[in-house]
Design a protein around this motif. Structure first.
Motif, PDB file in Angstrom:
ATOM      1  N   VAL A 121       0.876  -1.171   0.000  1.00  0.00           N
ATOM      2  CA  VAL A 121       0.000   0.000   0.000  1.00  0.00           C
ATOM      3  C   VAL A 121       0.913   1.220   0.000  1.00  0.00           C
ATOM      4  N   VAL A 122       0.852   1.994  -1.063  1.00  0.00           N
ATOM      5  CA  VAL A 122       1.794   3.084  -1.263  1.00  0.00           C
ATOM      6  C   VAL A 122       1.728   4.083  -0.111  1.00  0.00           C
ATOM      7  N   ASP A 123       2.910   4.379   0.459  1.00  0.00           N
ATOM      8  CA  ASP A 123       3.054   5.334   1.566  1.00  0.00           C
ATOM      9  C   ASP A 123       2.345   4.895   2.841  1.00  0.00           C
ATOM     10  N   GLN A 124       2.070   3.599   2.969  1.00  0.00           N
ATOM     11  CA  GLN A 124       1.441   3.073   4.191  1.00  0.00           C
ATOM     12  C   GLN A 124       2.190   1.807   4.621  1.00  0.00           C
ATOM     13  N   PRO A 125       3.419   1.944   5.150  1.00  0.00           N
ATOM     14  CA  PRO A 125       4.201   0.757   5.516  1.00  0.00           C
ATOM     15  C   PRO A 125       3.480  -0.183   6.465  1.00  0.00           C
ATOM     16  N   ALA A 126       2.694   0.368   7.383  1.00  0.00           N
ATOM     17  CA  ALA A 126       2.026  -0.487   8.372  1.00  0.00           C
ATOM     18  C   ALA A 126       0.957  -1.376   7.741  1.00  0.00           C
ATOM     19  N   LEU A 127       0.447  -0.993   6.572  1.00  0.00           N
ATOM     20  CA  LEU A 127      -0.590  -1.773   5.901  1.00  0.00           C
ATOM     21  C   LEU A 127      -0.017  -2.701   4.835  1.00  0.00           C
ATOM     22  N   GLY A 154      18.970  -2.647  -5.100  1.00  0.00           N
ATOM     23  CA  GLY A 154      17.906  -2.094  -4.270  1.00  0.00           C
ATOM     24  C   GLY A 154      18.448  -1.488  -2.991  1.00  0.00           C
ATOM     25  N   ILE A 155      17.901  -0.351  -2.596  1.00  0.00           N
ATOM     26  CA  ILE A 155      18.260   0.296  -1.328  1.00  0.00           C
ATOM     27  C   ILE A 155      16.975   0.485  -0.539  1.00  0.00           C
ATOM     28  N   ALA A 156      16.912  -0.073   0.657  1.00  0.00           N
ATOM     29  CA  ALA A 156      15.680  -0.049   1.431  1.00  0.00           C
ATOM     30  C   ALA A 156      15.902   0.516   2.826  1.00  0.00           C
ATOM     31  N   THR A 157      14.904   1.222   3.320  1.00  0.00           N
ATOM     32  CA  THR A 157      14.927   1.723   4.699  1.00  0.00           C
ATOM     33  C   THR A 157      13.695   1.264   5.463  1.00  0.00           C
ATOM     34  N   GLY A 158      12.987   0.268   4.937  1.00  0.00           N
ATOM     35  CA  GLY A 158      11.784  -0.221   5.593  1.00  0.00           C
ATOM     36  C   GLY A 158      10.637   0.768   5.566  1.00  0.00           C
ATOM     37  N   GLY A 159      10.695   1.707   4.612  1.00  0.00           N
ATOM     38  CA  GLY A 159       9.636   2.700   4.512  1.00  0.00           C
ATOM     39  C   GLY A 159       9.820   3.892   5.413  1.00  0.00           C
ATOM     40  N   SER A 160      10.876   3.888   6.245  1.00  0.00           N
ATOM     41  CA  SER A 160      11.042   4.974   7.215  1.00  0.00           C
ATOM     42  C   SER A 160      11.698   6.220   6.622  1.00  0.00           C
ATOM     43  N   ALA A 196      16.828   6.802   0.886  1.00  0.00           N
ATOM     44  CA  ALA A 196      17.116   5.686  -0.015  1.00  0.00           C
ATOM     45  C   ALA A 196      17.323   6.186  -1.440  1.00  0.00           C
ATOM     46  N   ARG A 197      16.525   7.154  -1.877  1.00  0.00           N
ATOM     47  CA  ARG A 197      16.671   7.684  -3.230  1.00  0.00           C
ATOM     48  C   ARG A 197      17.986   8.430  -3.395  1.00  0.00           C
ATOM     49  N   ASP A 198      18.397   9.159  -2.353  1.00  0.00           N
ATOM     50  CA  ASP A 198      19.685   9.869  -2.424  1.00  0.00           C
ATOM     51  C   ASP A 198      20.838   8.885  -2.553  1.00  0.00           C
ATOM     52  N   ILE A 199      20.778   7.799  -1.768  1.00  0.00           N
ATOM     53  CA  ILE A 199      21.826   6.777  -1.860  1.00  0.00           C
ATOM     54  C   ILE A 199      21.818   6.144  -3.248  1.00  0.00           C
TER      55      ILE A 199
END
Length: 459
Positions: A101-107, A124-130, A135-138
Motif C-alpha cells: 500500500v503506497v506510503d502506508q508501511p504499516a498496511l 535495491g536500497i531499502a529503509t523499511g519505509g522509514s 534511499a533515493r539519495d543513496i
C-alpha cells in the motif's frame, strides 16, 4: 539486519497496480519493459492530468474483483480511501499475493526499495519505509558510478554460466575465472556493447582457467573505524577466502569482508596468547598452500608494533606470494580523533612511537632519551605500566606537570579521551576503568586534547 531484500523473478509473474494517480503510475513504470504480466485498475483515473506511457497496459476503470487478482504475485495499491484499500488488500492476500500500500508501511507486506535498474542487474536500497528520500539519495550516488552497459556484462555471464561450470569443475578456479572476467577487458568490451569481442575474451580466459596458487595479504585494519580502511584493504577483504584476525579488529570492520569468507580468530591479550605466534604463521601458510586467498587482518598498521614483519618473513620463507597493505596507524588516527597534534611548531618538533611492553627478556625503552621537552610520545601497550613509565620519564627530567592524554577506542563510536598530568598518569589510568585498546600521549601537545580533565574522571 532489520530488512531482507529478496529478488523475485518476473518471468511469468503477474503484477497488479490499483490506483489512478501519479503514485500508481510510478509503480507501473517500474515494471514497463519487464517480462511481468502487468494489469492496471484505476477506479478514479483522470487521464488528462497524467502523462501515461505509451507502453502502459490499458487501465480498467473499476475496482479489481477476486477473479481479477487470481494468480497475482505482487499487488500495489495507491488509493486514498483506506476502507477501499483494506477491501482490495484482503482480496489480494486471499489470492496469495503480497501487497504494497503506497506510503502506508504499516498496511503493507513489503516496501518498494529505491531501485537502480540495469536490466540484468538490479540494485535495491531499502529503509523499511522509514526514509524513502534517503534511499533515493543513496540510489543516485550508486547509480552515478555504475556503467550503463552493466546489463551486457551480466547477460553474457548468464549465457556462459553453464559452459564455465562444466569446463571448470573446481570451485575456487571458477571463482577466480569470474573475478578475472569481471575485472578485465572482457567486462569492458561487454559494457561497451562489443559482445562478440567480449565473448572471445571470456573464452580465452576460460581456456586458461585452472586452480590458482594461494597467497597472503597482511592487511592493516586501522584503528577500528571501518571508514578509515584503505580502498586497497577493502578490496583485499572482499576478495578473501580466509580472514585471520586479531582482537583489535572490531565487527564493524569484519562486516566489510566477503560474507562467505571463513573467519579465524587468533586474538591475544597480555599474558594470554590463545594462539601462539608461530602457530598463527603456520596457519597462514597452510591456508595459502590449500589454494586460498588469505587476509591476515591486524589492528592499526601491521608494521607498527603489529609483528607484521615477522609474519612477512615467515610466509616469504615458505615460498608463498605475500603482499602488505598498510593501515592507518593507530597513533596517528587516535591522536587526530582526539584533537592532539603530534607535532606543533610551538610545542613539539619531534614525535616518537614507543611500546611500554618490551619483548620478554628484551630491552626496555630508553626513557632517558625520550624525556626531552618539545617532544610528543605516543605510547602503545602502556596502560599496564603507566606508573613505571611516568616515574621513568620524570626521573629522566620530564616535569610532573607535563600534559598527558589517554585515548581509548580511538576513532570508534565509544571513543573516550582523558587528560591530566604526567605525575597523575597512573591514577588517571587506574580511575578510568579502561576496557578497550588505549594509547597514551605524553608531551605539550597532549594539552590540546578534546577531553575530560583528570579531576572529572576521578569524580
Amino acid at each position: 539486519m532489520r530488512l531482507f531484500l529478496a529478488s523475485i523473478p518476473l518471468e511469468d509473474t503477474r503484477v497488479v497496480v490499483v490506483g489512478g494517480g501519479e503514485p500508481a503510475l510510478a509503480k507501473l513504470r517500474l515494471f514497463l519493459g519487464s517480462p511481468a504480466q502487468l494489469s492496471w485498475f484505476a477506479p478514479e483515473l483522470d487521464a488528462s492530468a497524467l502523462e501515461i506511457p505509451r507502453t502502459a497496459p490499458k487501465p480498467q476503470r473499476r475496482e479489481p474483483s477476486a477473479a481479477d487478482l487470481d494468480g497475482a504475485r505482487l499487488v500495489f495499491i495507491a488509493l486514498p480511501d483506506l476502507e477501499q484499500v483494506g477491501r482490495i488488500a484482503a482480496l489480494a492476500r486471499a489470492a496469495g499475493a503480497q501487497v504494497n500500500v503506497v506510503d502506508q508501511p504499516a498496511l503493507s507486506d513489503f516496501q518498494t526499495p529505491a531501485l537502480i535498474d540495469r536490466d540484468e542487474v538490479v540494485v535495491g536500497i531499502a529503509t523499511g519505509g522509514s526514509a524513502p528520500i534517503l534511499a533515493r539519495d543513496i540510489r543516485s550516488r550508486i547509480e552515478a558510478v555504475l556503467p550503463e552497459g552493466l546489463a551486457h556484462v551480466a547477460r553474457m555471464a548468464r549465457e556462459l554460466r553453464d559452459t564455465v561450470k562444466s569446463s571448470v569443475p573446481d570451485f575456487m578456479a571458477r571463482r577466480r575465472f569470474w573475478e578475472r572476467a569481471f575485472r578485465g577487458p572482457a567486462a569492458d568490451l561487454a559494457a561497451a556493447g562489443r559482445t562478440a569481442e567480449a565473448r572471445r575474451e571470456m573464452l580465452r580466459l576460460l581456456n586458461q582457467a585452472a586452480p590458482e596458487q594461494g597467497m597472503v595479504h597482511i592487511v592493516g585494519a586501522g584503528p577500528g573505524d571501518p571508514e578509515l580502511l584503505t580502498l586497497k584493504a577493502l578490496r583485499a577483504l572482499q576478495d578473501a577466502d580466509v580472514i585471520i584476525h586479531d582482537r583489535l579488529v572490531p565487527d564493524a570492520v569484519l562486516d566489510r569482508a566477503r560474507r562467505d569468507a571463513r573467519r579465524l580468530y587468533v586474538g591475544k591479550t597480555r599474558g594470554d596468547h590463545s594462539v601462539p605466534q608461530d602457530q598463527i604463521e603456520q596457519l597462514m601458510i597452510d591456508e595459502a598452500r590449500a589454494g586460498h586467498r588469505v587476509v591476515r587482518l591486524k589492528g592499526g598498521d601491521p608494521f607498527v608494533f603489529g609483528r607484521g614483519g615477522e609474519e612477512l618473513a615467515s610466509v616469504r620463507a615458505a615460498g608463498i606470494p605475500v603482499f602488505v597493505v598498510p593501515g592507518v596507524t593507530a597513533a596517528l588516527a587516535c591522536a587526530a580523533s582526539a584533537g592532539i597534534p603530534l607535532t606543533h611548531r610551538d610545542h613539539a618538533q619531534a614525535v616518537t612511537f614507543v611500546t611500554a611492553q618490551a619483548k620478554p627478556g628484551g630491552t626496555d625503552a630508553d626513557w632517558a632519551r625520550l624525556a626531552g621537552p618539545n617532544h610528543t610520545l605516543a605510547i602503545y601497550m602502556g596502560t599496564d605500566r603507566a606508573a613505571e613509565t611516568a616515574a621513568a620519564l620524570m626521573a629522566a627530567g620530564r616535569t610532573g606537570s607535563t600534559p598527558v592524554a589517554v585515548v581509548e577506542n580511538g576513532s570508534r563510536p565509544d571513543e573516550r579521551i582523558l587528560h591530566g598530568r604526567l605525575d597523575g598518569l597512573a591514577a588517571l589510568v587506574r580511575g578510568a576503568n579502561l576496557t578497550g585498546p588505549a594509547l597514551l600521549f605524553v608531551g605539550e601537545t597532549a594539552a590540546f586534547s578534546l577531553a575530560e580533565p583528570a579531576a572529572e574522571v576521578a569524580a
